[in-house]
Each structure stands twice: as structure tokens, then as C-alpha cells.
Design an enzyme around this catalytic site. Structure first.
Site, mmCIF file in Angstrom:
data_model
loop_
_atom_site.group_PDB
_atom_site.id
_atom_site.type_symbol
_atom_site.label_atom_id
_atom_site.label_comp_id
_atom_site.label_asym_id
_atom_site.label_seq_id
_atom_site.Cartn_x
_atom_site.Cartn_y
_atom_site.Cartn_z
ATOM 1 N N ARG A 86 0.854 -1.191 0.000
ATOM 2 C CA ARG A 86 0.000 0.000 0.000
ATOM 3 C C ARG A 86 0.888 1.238 0.000
ATOM 4 O O ARG A 86 1.972 1.236 0.592
ATOM 5 C CB ARG A 86 -0.927 0.022 1.232
ATOM 6 C CG ARG A 86 -2.155 -0.872 1.088
ATOM 7 C CD ARG A 86 -3.117 -0.395 0.003
ATOM 8 N NE ARG A 86 -4.311 -1.210 -0.155
ATOM 9 C CZ ARG A 86 -4.496 -2.117 -1.116
ATOM 10 N NH1 ARG A 86 -3.560 -2.361 -2.011
ATOM 11 N NH2 ARG A 86 -5.641 -2.781 -1.200
ATOM 12 N N HIS A 127 -0.959 0.026 -10.058
ATOM 13 C CA HIS A 127 -1.738 -0.884 -9.200
ATOM 14 C C HIS A 127 -2.216 -2.119 -9.978
ATOM 15 O O HIS A 127 -3.402 -2.432 -10.020
ATOM 16 C CB HIS A 127 -2.925 -0.158 -8.552
ATOM 17 C CG HIS A 127 -3.392 -0.836 -7.287
ATOM 18 N ND1 HIS A 127 -3.826 -0.167 -6.177
ATOM 19 C CD2 HIS A 127 -3.488 -2.165 -6.980
ATOM 20 C CE1 HIS A 127 -4.172 -1.028 -5.232
ATOM 21 N NE2 HIS A 127 -3.973 -2.259 -5.701
HETATM 22 P P1 NAP Z 1 -2.318 -10.906 5.043
HETATM 23 O O1 NAP Z 1 -2.404 -12.354 4.715
HETATM 24 O O2 NAP Z 1 -3.294 -10.307 5.988
HETATM 25 O O3 NAP Z 1 -0.823 -10.647 5.596
HETATM 26 C C1 NAP Z 1 -0.441 -9.419 6.158
HETATM 27 C C2 NAP Z 1 0.973 -9.561 6.719
HETATM 28 O O4 NAP Z 1 1.391 -8.284 7.228
HETATM 29 C C3 NAP Z 1 1.062 -10.551 7.893
HETATM 30 O O5 NAP Z 1 2.293 -11.247 7.823
HETATM 31 C C4 NAP Z 1 1.057 -9.606 9.109
HETATM 32 O O6 NAP Z 1 1.702 -10.127 10.260
HETATM 33 C C5 NAP Z 1 1.860 -8.461 8.551
HETATM 34 N N1 NAP Z 1 1.654 -7.237 9.320
HETATM 35 C C6 NAP Z 1 0.495 -6.587 9.571
HETATM 36 N N2 NAP Z 1 0.727 -5.483 10.310
HETATM 37 C C7 NAP Z 1 2.064 -5.441 10.528
HETATM 38 C C8 NAP Z 1 2.923 -4.550 11.209
HETATM 39 N N3 NAP Z 1 2.462 -3.447 11.839
HETATM 40 N N4 NAP Z 1 4.256 -4.803 11.207
HETATM 41 C C9 NAP Z 1 4.749 -5.901 10.590
HETATM 42 N N5 NAP Z 1 3.979 -6.788 9.927
HETATM 43 C C10 NAP Z 1 2.662 -6.554 9.899
HETATM 44 O O7 NAP Z 1 -2.377 -10.007 3.710
HETATM 45 P P2 NAP Z 1 -2.052 -10.441 2.191
HETATM 46 O O8 NAP Z 1 -3.167 -11.210 1.615
HETATM 47 O O9 NAP Z 1 -0.694 -11.045 2.159
HETATM 48 O O10 NAP Z 1 -2.039 -8.999 1.505
HETATM 49 C C11 NAP Z 1 -1.112 -8.002 1.912
HETATM 50 C C12 NAP Z 1 -1.483 -6.670 1.297
HETATM 51 O O11 NAP Z 1 -1.162 -6.658 -0.098
HETATM 52 C C13 NAP Z 1 -2.972 -6.314 1.294
HETATM 53 O O12 NAP Z 1 -3.385 -5.830 2.562
HETATM 54 C C14 NAP Z 1 -3.038 -5.247 0.247
HETATM 55 O O13 NAP Z 1 -2.773 -3.995 0.832
HETATM 56 C C15 NAP Z 1 -1.881 -5.603 -0.703
HETATM 57 N N6 NAP Z 1 -2.347 -6.029 -2.041
HETATM 58 C C16 NAP Z 1 -1.916 -5.343 -3.143
HETATM 59 C C17 NAP Z 1 -2.312 -5.745 -4.410
HETATM 60 C C18 NAP Z 1 -1.801 -5.046 -5.631
HETATM 61 O O14 NAP Z 1 -2.246 -5.354 -6.750
HETATM 62 N N7 NAP Z 1 -0.872 -4.105 -5.509
HETATM 63 C C19 NAP Z 1 -3.162 -6.851 -4.560
HETATM 64 C C20 NAP Z 1 -3.600 -7.519 -3.416
HETATM 65 C C21 NAP Z 1 -3.182 -7.110 -2.158
HETATM 66 P P3 NAP Z 1 1.053 -11.376 11.093
HETATM 67 O O15 NAP Z 1 1.233 -12.568 10.190
HETATM 68 O O16 NAP Z 1 1.894 -11.476 12.303
HETATM 69 O O17 NAP Z 1 -0.377 -11.016 11.332
#
Ligand code: NAP
Length: 302
Positions: free
Chosen positions: A217, A265
Site C-alpha cells: 500500500r 496498481h
Molecule cells: P495478510 O495475509 O493479511 O498478511 C499481512 C501480513 O502483514 C502478515 O504477515 C502480518 O503479520 C503483517 N503485518 C500486519 N501489520 C504489521 C505490522 N504493523 N508490522 C509488521 N507486519 C505486519 O495479507 P495479504 O493477503 O498477504 O495482503 C497483503 C497486502 O497486499 C494487502 O493488505 C493489500 O494492501 C496488498 N495487495 C496489493 C495488491 C496489488 O495489486 N498491488 C493486490 C492484493 C493485495 P502477522 O502474520 O503477524 O499477522
């Protein structure tokens, strides 16, 4: 089950056939009496802003992985699941691996200008430490692909929970990890805790010549600090897919910056052909009293 679809009007033509193919008994609608629906398939570009009248809805299934624009809606009190989909994970892993290879192989260092540039032998992947900030669904898929190429991958997450095949550290160890992150991939959600996590102090910890790849993000990196850091080579280059304002305004300094690559994006899209099945199965689970998958933790915001 009677399901309300609330995402962009343009997406209906793609999603409606895929959702109906995933469950031939699905009763899918773009409008109707709110109290008559069992579930909502939702994206923030849909028409629903007030969820209060949807009194019988047992699940709101997001089509997006990032839910920062949804969790702040105080009318949404029903269970909320975010999108976790094999196509999304594969797309993100491919995006991150592609740009990592560009950085690793120094592809930008060659030009058709008559100069024979053979003085630097690039290190092998095994000699190039990569850090993935956020090892959730997308971070883990990316880590698996990069590990298969041979990169030593370190993950950082809020909890530091172990992940097979990679070294994982907790947020408290981030500063230490940054000092050896030659390629830093940001895959964190947008929450109050992650905003400006990469500030001037932390960017200055990166090794000289490091690359930052951010498809997480736009709020994760302090924009001004990034522009200043690029002047001193920490980082040397940033690949950015996400921004505080999207589309990125035409007069933004990121456009045309020699050390920034902007992608619009597109890192990973939710593809109806894989994600429709995920959405319909999760709604069935909610209807049958089974535990719903990928529930959003409202307190954590992801
Ligand atoms: P997810 O499964 O919820 O994983 C989030 C990760 O971030 C987890 O490892 C979590 O730690 C960690 N985290 C959260 N808060 C943190 C903090 N303050 N400090 C350190 N680590 C932290 O999410 P995901 O499915 O992998 O997706 C991640 C993000 O990718 C989405 O939220 C979205 O913003 C982005 N995204 C972008 C696109 C694009 O096209 N650019 C597409 C899809 C998603 P824990 O494991 O300990 O909870």
C-alpha cells in the site's frame, strides 16, 4: 442462498457468470430488498455504503485482499472476510519475482550505446538477501517463488510467526533486518501501525544500492523520505505499484523520476475464474454454520 453483488458496475459482466458457474443454485442480484439477502459480495467501488438494512446477512465477502477502505465503515457490523485466492497469490509472486530479477541482474545497467560493460559480474541469487515485509498470504507465495530461484529470503511480520522455508523476524527486529536487505519487498496491509513504517530513519538503514519494491500500500513509505533517500542511494531504486492517491496525479514527482518505476496498481488482480469459487464456498460455509475462512480482525484492521 440469495446474494447481493456490490462492486463496480463494469465488473458485473465478468463476475456474474463465474459466480453462477461456481454454484448453479446461487441467486445473485445487483439490487433488491436488503432484508432478503443472505450474503454480500463486496468491493469498495460498489454501491452499498450503509450496511445497516442488511439485517439477515451472515457474511460480507470482499473481492479485494486489502480491506482498509471497508473496516472503517461503522455500519458494517456483519462478519467480513477478505479475499484470499490462488490467482491473486500467484500474480503477486510473479510481479515481485519479475522486478526482483530486474534489480538482481542489474538489467538497467546495459544500454545499446556502444559501451562494452563487462566489468561487474552480478552475484548469484544465493548471494542476494531479499526481505519481505509482511509474510501473510501474498508474502508467503512470493517467498516460496523467490526461494525456489535461490534467494535467501527473510520475512518480517507483526507476530514473527514461523513460515516454512524462510527465516521470519518480528517487527521489533525490523531495523536490524533492514541493514542487510538488498532487495526489500513491502507486502503489508494499510493500518494505523503500518503507515510510514518506512520513514527516513529506516530507509537510511538499507545497504547502499538497495532496491525497494512496494506492491503493498502507498501509505507504507513516507513519500518525502523516499525521494530524499533516493538521492543518497538508500534505496537506489524504488518500484512502486501503490500510492497515497490513485491514479497517481500527473504532476507527482514519482512520475519521470529516474530512480522510480511506477506501475499502475496492477501487481495482482482478483481473477473471477479462480476467486468466484473461493467467494461462493466461503458464503456456503457461513450459511451452513461452518467456520468462515479469512475473517478480518477488526481490531487489527486486516
Ligand atoms: P495478510 O495475509 O493479511 O498478511 C499481512 C501480513 O502483514 C502478515 O504477515 C502480518 O503479520 C503483517 N503485518 C500486519 N501489520 C504489521 C505490522 N504493523 N508490522 C509488521 N507486519 C505486519 O495479507 P495479504 O493477503 O498477504 O495482503 C497483503 C497486502 O497486499 C494487502 O493488505 C493489500 O494492501 C496488498 N495487495 C496489493 C495488491 C496489488 O495489486 N498491488 C493486490 C492484493 C493485495 P502477522 O502474520 O503477524 O499477522
Amino acid at each position: 442462498m440469495k446474494v447481493r453483488f456490490s462492486a463496480s458496475a463494469a465488473s458485473w459482466e465478468e463476475w456474474a457468470p463465474a459466480l453462477r458457474a461456481a454454484d448453479s443454485d446461487l441467486s445473485l442480484h445487483q439490487d433488491g430488498d436488503p432484508a432478503s439477502f443472505d450474503a454480500i459480495i463486496y468491493a469498495p467501488n460498489g454501491d452499498i455504503t450503509d450496511f445497516t438494512p442488511y439485517v439477515n446477512v451472515r457474511l460480507i465477502q470482499s473481492l479485494w485482499a486489502g480491506v482498509e477502505k471497508i473496516v472503517t465503515n461503522k455500519t458494517l457490523t456483519q462478519p467480513l472476510a477478505r479475499m484470499v485466492d490462488p490467482g491473486l497469490a500467484q500474480g503477486m509472486a510473479e510481479y515481485c519475482t519479475g522486478w526482483t530479477m530486474r534489480a538482481h541482474l542489474g538489467m538497467d545497467g546495459y544500454a545499446q550505446d556502444g559501451t562494452w560493460r563487462n566489468s561487474t559480474v552480478p552475484p548469484l541469487a544465493s548471494e542476494r538477501p531479499v526481505t519481505i515485509l509482511g509474510v501473510g498470504e501474498l508474502g508467503r507465495a512470493t517467498a516460496a517463488m523467490l526461494s525456489a530461484v535461490g534467494f535467501p529470503v527473510t520475512g518480517v511480520s507483526a507476530s514473527g510467526r514461523p513460515v516454512d522455508g524462510i527465516d521470519v523476524r518480528s517487527l521489533a527486529q525490523l531495523d536490524d533486518v533492514l541493514t542487510s536487505s538488498q532487495i526489500l519487498i513491502c507486502l503489508l496491509p494499510d493500518t494505523p501501525q503500518t503507515r510510514n513504517l518506512l520513514d527516513a530513519r529506516r530507509l537510511a538503514l538499507l545497504p547502499q544500492g538497495a532496491w525497494v519494491i512496494n506492491p503493498g500500500r502507498g501509505t507504507l513509505i513516507d513519500d518525502e523520505a523516499l525521494l530524499t533517500g533516493l538521492e543518497s542511494g538508500r534505496p537506489a531504486h524504488a518500484v512502486l505499484d501503490v500510492f497515497r492517491t490513485e491514479p497517481l496525479p500527473k504532476d507527482h514527482p514519482f512520475w519521470g523520476h529516474p530512480a522510480i518505476t511506477v506501475t499502475p496498481h496492477i501487481a495482482a488482480d482478483t481473477r473471477a475464474q479462480t476467486a468466484a469459487k473461493v467467494a461462493v464456498e466461503n458464503i456456503s460455509r457461513a450459511m451452513n454454520g461452518q467456520p468462515v475462512r479469512n475473517l478480518v480482525d477488526r481490531n487489527k484492521g486486516y
